[in-house]
Motif scaffolding. Sequence first.
Motif, mmCIF file in Angstrom:
data_model
loop_
_atom_site.group_PDB
_atom_site.id
_atom_site.type_symbol
_atom_site.label_atom_id
_atom_site.label_comp_id
_atom_site.label_asym_id
_atom_site.label_seq_id
_atom_site.Cartn_x
_atom_site.Cartn_y
_atom_site.Cartn_z
ATOM 1 N N ASP A 210 0.837 -1.201 0.000
ATOM 2 C CA ASP A 210 0.000 0.000 0.000
ATOM 3 C C ASP A 210 0.871 1.251 0.000
ATOM 4 O O ASP A 210 1.569 1.517 0.985
ATOM 5 N N PRO A 211 0.865 2.066 -1.056
ATOM 6 C CA PRO A 211 1.723 3.259 -1.094
ATOM 7 C C PRO A 211 1.334 4.310 -0.068
ATOM 8 O O PRO A 211 2.163 5.130 0.330
ATOM 9 N N TRP A 212 0.065 4.297 0.375
ATOM 10 C CA TRP A 212 -0.371 5.277 1.373
ATOM 11 C C TRP A 212 0.255 5.004 2.746
ATOM 12 O O TRP A 212 0.185 5.842 3.644
ATOM 13 N N ALA A 213 0.874 3.845 2.903
ATOM 14 C CA ALA A 213 1.494 3.524 4.195
ATOM 15 C C ALA A 213 2.637 4.471 4.523
ATOM 16 O O ALA A 213 2.909 4.751 5.688
ATOM 17 N N MET A 214 3.310 4.985 3.494
ATOM 18 C CA MET A 214 4.443 5.891 3.749
ATOM 19 C C MET A 214 4.024 7.160 4.480
ATOM 20 O O MET A 214 4.498 7.421 5.586
#
Length: 482
Positions: A210-214
């Motif tokens: 999930d890229p939003w995890a960053m």
Amino acid sequence: MLKRPLTALLMASLLAAPSFADINLPELGDVSQEGMTPRDEHQVGEAAVIEMRRSGSMMEDPEVTTYINQLGNRLVEANGTSLPFTFFVMNSPEVNAFALPGGFVAVYSGLIGATQHESELAAVMSHEISHVTQHHIARLIDAQRAMPWLTMAAMGLALLASRSGSGDLAMGALAASSGYAIQRQLDFTYAFEQEADRIGMQTLIKSGFDPWAMPTFFDRLQRYNRLVENNAPEFLRTHPVTYKRITDAQERLQDQPYKQVPDSADYLFVRERARVLQSDNKATVDMYKATLAGKRYGNLPAHLYGLALAQSKARDFDGAWLTLQKAHDAFGLARSHPALEYLGGSIRMGQGRYDEAIKLFREGERHFPGSRVLVYGEIDALIAARNYPDALKAAQSAQELYLSDAWLYQRQARIYEAQGQSQQRHRMQAEYYARLNEYGAAVEQLELAQRDPSNDFYLASSIDARLKELQSMRGEDKDKKR
């Protein structure tokens, strides 16, 4: 531009908080490595890793190390680089990670425990991998034309000093060891951060996380920093994260569809293991019991596993066994996991019930043939039961599959030592060091084996031949470092 201590730059290759930069940013061009060649990078990184291992600051736990390498290799494959990578874990509650030249990436156990989801851990690691693949340290040092690249000894001293929390001491080690006049500060350029952010984000997406995890992870740490002003996570103190960078990242991700990525069981169990191994025994047991009673946990099987591990570490083996059975039930009666099987065998060993431990490890190996940690468990249980012939047979059998596994050689050394076969012990210990690229220590062990009286002509001959090989390898290694 943010000014950053040189030690932080060299030690961390920076866990600067990812800003993800613009997805369409151009490449910064070909890597210029007049100051550090790829071989130089690898030697510096490898020398630093050896120093950290010798210092005892690494977490040698096979489960945590295996998982971090599996996750790291998944990200490396998604990155598309051909560079070889090695991932290792620092045994510290600090929330931090760093990359070294040559493909060496460290993750602190505190970082693993601080993440709420596997994608958050993957986000940090993908960013660090990008710093390595883009040769940012080499490019930065090359930009400082008047400053020759640092010696490996200086790198090792700086790493150890920096880890102790003394940035000034680390700077002194770097400056004094080689006699170079090194600038107090260097710019770790925002352009490098952009490049690492962009490539790290692409890696994260390609690997299925999930890229939003960053931005979510770093925003949470930033909020924590605001609440606890003098207890900021280590990388926030060294590499400040601004809300603007987090906001920019969120805005750039608006076109990315939301993707709920379930956490793997491997991650959930390893996260609890990392938390327990770095913590105080009694306090950890109390914490797990309190959060269990209040139902303040994310995953019940993993939480019960953490409690069982904490109880085992506190030597409450009976309580740990009962808690582990609850973890099994919560995980599902029709399935299990190597972490549960390994902990079960370890608890039985703590109780002195070695036959049951051996049986558990062997059953686990049948269900999970790819789990090397269960192989270690079986060998350790056989050694504890003083069944040295079977322990040696198990170690040698595993070596046929894992020829470069240093820890199998170390276990053989223990077996031979227990049997009073000192010549064989030195020989196996030499192979252990050789697989860690510590050729000097390996040569010393074989020289000790040579001086040990023996009537076995073939063994003595093989020791002589191997000693010549390792002496040659040590000489080549020294030549490379000149």
